[in-house]
Design a protein around this motif. Structure first.
Motif, PDB file in Angstrom:
ATOM      1  N   TYR A  23      -1.828  25.637 -22.848  1.00 27.93           N
ATOM      2  CA  TYR A  23      -2.764  24.624 -22.376  1.00 27.93           C
ATOM      3  C   TYR A  23      -2.448  24.235 -20.932  1.00 27.93           C
ATOM      4  O   TYR A  23      -1.274  24.075 -20.556  1.00 27.93           O
ATOM      5  CB  TYR A  23      -2.691  23.377 -23.261  1.00 27.93           C
ATOM      6  N   ASP A  53      -3.670  21.255 -18.060  1.00 28.64           N
ATOM      7  CA  ASP A  53      -4.335  19.959 -17.939  1.00 28.64           C
ATOM      8  C   ASP A  53      -4.007  19.380 -16.572  1.00 28.64           C
ATOM      9  O   ASP A  53      -2.897  18.899 -16.338  1.00 28.64           O
ATOM     10  CB  ASP A  53      -3.839  19.037 -19.057  1.00 28.64           C
ATOM     11  N   GLY A  86      -1.214  16.696 -17.345  1.00 23.62           N
ATOM     12  CA  GLY A  86      -0.228  17.683 -17.752  1.00 23.62           C
ATOM     13  C   GLY A  86       1.092  17.537 -17.030  1.00 23.62           C
ATOM     14  O   GLY A  86       1.239  16.747 -16.084  1.00 23.62           O
ATOM     15  N   PRO A 107      -1.958  20.373 -26.562  1.00 16.54           N
ATOM     16  CA  PRO A 107      -2.664  19.553 -25.583  1.00 16.54           C
ATOM     17  C   PRO A 107      -1.808  18.393 -25.062  1.00 16.54           C
ATOM     18  O   PRO A 107      -1.957  17.977 -23.909  1.00 16.54           O
ATOM     19  CB  PRO A 107      -3.875  19.040 -26.372  1.00 16.54           C
ATOM     20  N   ARG A 112      -8.175  22.227 -19.705  1.00 20.75           N
ATOM     21  CA  ARG A 112      -8.807  20.992 -20.162  1.00 20.75           C
ATOM     22  C   ARG A 112     -10.111  20.733 -19.418  1.00 20.75           C
ATOM     23  O   ARG A 112     -10.176  20.823 -18.187  1.00 20.75           O
ATOM     24  CB  ARG A 112      -7.869  19.804 -19.975  1.00 20.75           C
ATOM     25  N   SER A 156     -10.878  18.846 -15.810  1.00 24.60           N
ATOM     26  CA  SER A 156      -9.793  19.119 -14.864  1.00 24.60           C
ATOM     27  C   SER A 156     -10.318  19.858 -13.636  1.00 24.60           C
ATOM     28  O   SER A 156     -11.247  20.659 -13.727  1.00 24.60           O
ATOM     29  CB  SER A 156      -8.708  19.980 -15.518  1.00 24.60           C
TER      30      SER A 156
END
Length: 211
Positions: A4, A6, A10, A19, A43, A46
């Protein structure tokens, strides 16, 4: 396995496997090789400002995937409008789906390249490319600001969405859009299929050596 990304919340120090522990930058995923059934999800909402460089070795019955998760607009890879930049670079993949991405403001957008034999099975769907200004040939454009610029690295397509390399087999582009690109879409190889591709309001700069 699913990785993932993000760009909102993130952390590049995390493991990237949920996530909640997503990586923050495309750089953290650089060099990732997706195996059969593995996914790299960005995501929604983003905006990533660095280049995404990955590849995939999926299987005919279990494709790898690069796509989106969450709610909201499609994730965007946005560069700084420099002709030397790429948004997404995928080298020598097989059995890979790329879906639900936006690429913009670079010399190359979504760039999928085959440099050897055996590249088979590419599906690109529901992607958008805009403001991708590639160079056809160095200093063959008559635009003073572009003088001596080499363009984005790598051979092949400078398109908004491009699948380059004559050794590709089984390529499908569908339900994608491009606008304000010097070249909207490009796909070459064997067994290439284009379906419902919306290419509009694109432009071709002066390709003469003189203004």
């Amino acid at each position: 396995k699913t990785h993932y990304l993000d760009a909102i919340s993130g952390d590049d120090g995390a493991d990237g496997l949920t996530p909640q522990t997503a990586w923050r930058s495309c750089a953290r995923a650089r060099g990732l090789v997706l195996g059969p059934g593995e996914r790299l999800l960005l995501r929604r909402g983003s905006v990533f400002r660095d280049e995404l460089v990955v590849t995939a070795c999926g299987a005919s019955a279990n494709w790898a995937e690069i796509g989106a998760y969450g709610e909201g607009p499609r994730p965007t890879v946005r560069r700084s409008r420099n002709l030397s930049e790429r948004c997404v670079h995928i080298v020598d993949p097989s059995y890979l789906v790329v879906r639900d991405l936006v690429v913009c403001d670079a010399g190359k957008g979504l760039d999928i390249a085959c440099t050897r034999g055996g590249c088979r099975g590419i599906l690109v769907e529901r992607c958008l490319a805009h403001h991708i200004e590639g160079l056809y040939r160095r200093n063959s454009h008559g635009i003073p600001e572009w003088h001596d610029l080499a363009g984005a690295p790598g051979a092949g397509s400078t398109s908004g969405i491009g699948v380059a390399g004559s050794r590709f087999r089984e390529v499908t582009l569908r339900d994608c859009e491009s606008y304000q690109c010097s070249s909207g879409f490009r796909a070459n190889g064997g067994d290439v299929w284009l379906s419902r591709m919306y290419c509009h309001d694109n432009f071709c700069p002066n390709t003469s050596p003189h203004p």
